[in-house]
Design a protein around this motif. Structure first.
Motif, short mmCIF file in Angstrom:
data_model
loop_
_atom_site.label_atom_id
_atom_site.label_comp_id
_atom_site.label_asym_id
_atom_site.label_seq_id
_atom_site.Cartn_x
_atom_site.Cartn_y
_atom_site.Cartn_z
N ASN A 153 -57.36 87.57 -31.67
CA ASN A 153 -56.83 87.37 -33.02
C ASN A 153 -57.43 86.15 -33.70
OD1 ASN A 153 -55.12 89.55 -32.61
ND2 ASN A 153 -53.47 88.28 -31.80
N GLU A 154 -57.83 85.16 -32.93
CA GLU A 154 -58.32 83.91 -33.50
C GLU A 154 -59.59 84.11 -34.31
OE1 GLU A 154 -60.03 79.55 -32.09
OE2 GLU A 154 -59.42 81.04 -30.61
N VAL A 155 -60.52 84.86 -33.76
CA VAL A 155 -61.80 85.05 -34.44
C VAL A 155 -61.96 86.45 -35.02
CG1 VAL A 155 -62.96 83.31 -33.05
CG2 VAL A 155 -62.97 85.66 -32.27
N GLY A 156 -60.97 87.33 -34.79
CA GLY A 156 -61.01 88.66 -35.35
C GLY A 156 -62.13 89.52 -34.83
N ARG A 157 -62.30 89.58 -33.52
CA ARG A 157 -63.38 90.36 -32.94
C ARG A 157 -63.01 90.86 -31.56
NH1 ARG A 157 -68.02 86.20 -30.79
NH2 ARG A 157 -68.37 87.88 -29.34
N TYR A 158 -63.72 91.86 -31.11
CA TYR A 158 -63.53 92.36 -29.76
C TYR A 158 -64.43 91.60 -28.78
CZ TYR A 158 -60.87 96.41 -31.35
OH TYR A 158 -59.91 97.22 -31.87
N PHE A 159 -63.91 91.39 -27.59
CA PHE A 159 -64.67 90.80 -26.50
C PHE A 159 -64.63 91.74 -25.31
CE2 PHE A 159 -63.34 86.92 -28.75
CZ PHE A 159 -64.54 86.22 -28.81
N VAL A 160 -65.68 91.75 -24.53
CA VAL A 160 -65.65 92.40 -23.23
C VAL A 160 -65.87 91.31 -22.19
CG1 VAL A 160 -66.73 94.05 -21.67
CG2 VAL A 160 -66.48 94.61 -24.08
N ARG A 161 -64.81 91.02 -21.44
CA ARG A 161 -64.90 89.98 -20.42
C ARG A 161 -65.23 90.61 -19.08
NH1 ARG A 161 -61.26 88.13 -24.08
NH2 ARG A 161 -61.50 85.94 -24.70
N ARG A 162 -66.16 89.98 -18.38
CA ARG A 162 -66.55 90.43 -17.05
C ARG A 162 -66.24 89.34 -16.05
NH1 ARG A 162 -69.92 92.50 -20.85
NH2 ARG A 162 -70.37 94.74 -20.72
N ALA A 163 -66.22 89.70 -14.78
CA ALA A 163 -65.90 88.73 -13.74
C ALA A 163 -66.80 87.51 -13.88
CB ALA A 163 -66.08 89.37 -12.36
N GLY A 164 -66.18 86.33 -13.93
CA GLY A 164 -66.93 85.09 -14.05
C GLY A 164 -67.03 84.56 -15.47
N ASP A 165 -66.71 85.39 -16.48
CA ASP A 165 -66.72 84.90 -17.86
C ASP A 165 -65.64 83.83 -18.03
OD1 ASP A 165 -67.56 87.95 -19.67
OD2 ASP A 165 -68.82 86.37 -18.83
N ILE A 166 -65.95 82.82 -18.83
CA ILE A 166 -65.08 81.65 -18.96
C ILE A 166 -64.65 81.47 -20.41
CG2 ILE A 166 -64.98 79.13 -18.69
CD1 ILE A 166 -67.34 79.58 -16.59
N ASP A 167 -63.37 81.21 -20.61
CA ASP A 167 -62.83 80.81 -21.91
C ASP A 167 -62.32 79.39 -21.78
OD1 ASP A 167 -63.20 83.26 -23.32
OD2 ASP A 167 -61.52 84.10 -22.21
N LEU A 168 -62.63 78.57 -22.75
CA LEU A 168 -62.16 77.18 -22.80
C LEU A 168 -61.20 77.04 -23.97
CD1 LEU A 168 -62.18 74.16 -22.08
CD2 LEU A 168 -64.25 73.95 -23.47
N VAL A 169 -59.96 76.61 -23.68
CA VAL A 169 -58.95 76.41 -24.71
C VAL A 169 -58.51 74.95 -24.66
CG1 VAL A 169 -56.74 77.15 -25.64
CG2 VAL A 169 -58.16 78.78 -24.38
N PRO A 170 -58.91 74.13 -25.64
CA PRO A 170 -58.55 72.70 -25.62
C PRO A 170 -57.05 72.48 -25.76
CG PRO A 170 -60.36 73.14 -27.15
CD PRO A 170 -59.78 74.46 -26.77
N ALA A 171 -56.61 71.33 -25.35
CA ALA A 171 -55.20 70.95 -25.49
C ALA A 171 -54.78 71.04 -26.94
CB ALA A 171 -54.99 69.53 -24.96
N GLY A 172 -53.57 71.55 -27.16
CA GLY A 172 -53.03 71.65 -28.50
C GLY A 172 -53.45 72.89 -29.26
N GLN A 173 -54.35 73.68 -28.69
CA GLN A 173 -54.81 74.90 -29.36
C GLN A 173 -53.98 76.10 -28.88
OE1 GLN A 173 -57.27 75.03 -31.79
NE2 GLN A 173 -57.07 72.80 -31.66
N GLU A 174 -53.81 77.06 -29.76
CA GLU A 174 -53.11 78.28 -29.41
C GLU A 174 -53.99 79.47 -29.77
OE1 GLU A 174 -49.52 78.55 -31.62
OE2 GLU A 174 -50.52 78.55 -33.57
N GLY A 175 -53.59 80.64 -29.35
CA GLY A 175 -54.36 81.83 -29.67
C GLY A 175 -53.57 83.07 -29.35
N GLY A 176 -54.19 84.20 -29.61
CA GLY A 176 -53.55 85.47 -29.31
C GLY A 176 -54.60 86.52 -29.06
#
Length: 272
Positions: free
Chosen positions: A49-72
């Motif tokens: 929802n944050e960037v309005g796009r589809y992602f395909v995550r595979r084993a080992g893919d990494i997401d970084l979410v800084p402190a204070g940030q939210e998402g959906g």
């Protein structure tokens, strides 16, 4: 959403949790710590929802979410992920020790990172958790510091941003596809929209979405056609024309391939 958290033997600066995420819509609330999410399942398609796009995550893919940030996000299938939490105080201490630009640089939200160093550190932390004779807080402290160094280094480098579409580029392409489902869409046209060569767009689009451009466009046309057919106020030929298919048989062929149903099947299933 279910989780299994790490025992308290890890120091407060770095903790780990294992999450099982069910299919559906989820909200990622704000947290006081930085989150490193390492995908631990097979390929999983989800909508951010944050960037309005589809992602395909595979084993080992990494997401970084800084402190204070939210998402959906909305995921089409269940998946597992490993969450490593780093306290901002640890990042500040490491940045102060590094000096230079690192101290002033804030962390940015990042998606689909492929970083062998972070993966190696995450596996080491996970292995230590599962060992009968854990290495203790010193080991976890060193892993946390190494992760902090790597994250600070990422913010000084655009290596992970190369060889892929930016969020703005992909958003332009997706919006153009949605607006043009009723008409022919060529790779040359979409390349101009993206501001990339056709060969780069083909490769980068598939890396970002998990679909070739052609398959993605067909899938969206089928999904649009299904919605129009369910309304019940248009003929099948009108729906085919509005969704970019050459004729009714063309529409039926791709609907059968994509969703296992033809227009006739959908109409028969509609309540009388």
């Amino acid at each position: 959403m279910h989780s299994q958290s790490v025992p308290a033997r890890f120091p407060p600066d770095v903790t780990m949790a294992f999450w099982h995420i069910e299919a559906g819509v989820h909200r990622l609330s704000r947290a006081a710590h930085h989150r490193i999410m390492v995908h631990a399942s097979a390929a999983t398609r989800s909508y951010c929802n944050e960037v309005g796009r589809y992602f395909v995550r595979r084993a080992g893919d990494i997401d970084l979410v800084p402190a204070g940030q939210e998402g959906g996000f909305e995921t089409e299938t269940p998946f597992d992920t490993i969450e490593i939490a780093l306290q901002p105080a640890l990042m500040e201490r490491v940045a102060a020790e590094l000096g230079g630009k690192a101290r002033a640089l804030p962390l940015d939200t990042r998606h689909l990172l492929r970083d062998e160093r972070i993966q190696h550190l995450a596996r080491a932390l996970e292995s230590d958790l599962g060992a009968n004779s854990p290495s203790g807080s010193l080991f976890a402290d060193s892993i946390g510091a190494a992760l902090a160094v790597r994250l600070l280094g990422l913010e000084n480098s655009d290596v992970e941003r190369t060889n892929r579409l930016s969020n703005a580029q992909l958003k332009r392409v997706l919006e153009h596809i949605e607006a043009g489902l009723h008409e022919p869409l060529s790779i040359q046209r979409l390349s101009r929209v993206a501001g990339a060569s056709s060969s780069h767009l083909r490769a980068w689009f598939k890396a970002a979405t998990g679909f070739t451009l052609h398959r993605y466009v067909v899938r969206r046309r089928v999904e649009r056609a299904r919605a129009l057919l369910r309304r019940g106020d248009l003929s099948t030929s009108e729906v085919a024309e509005l969704t970019g298919f050459a004729h009714q048989s063309h529409l039926a062929h791709w609907m059968r391939r994509e969703i296992g149903q033809t227009p006739r099947d959908l109409r028969r299933a509609q309540p009388k």
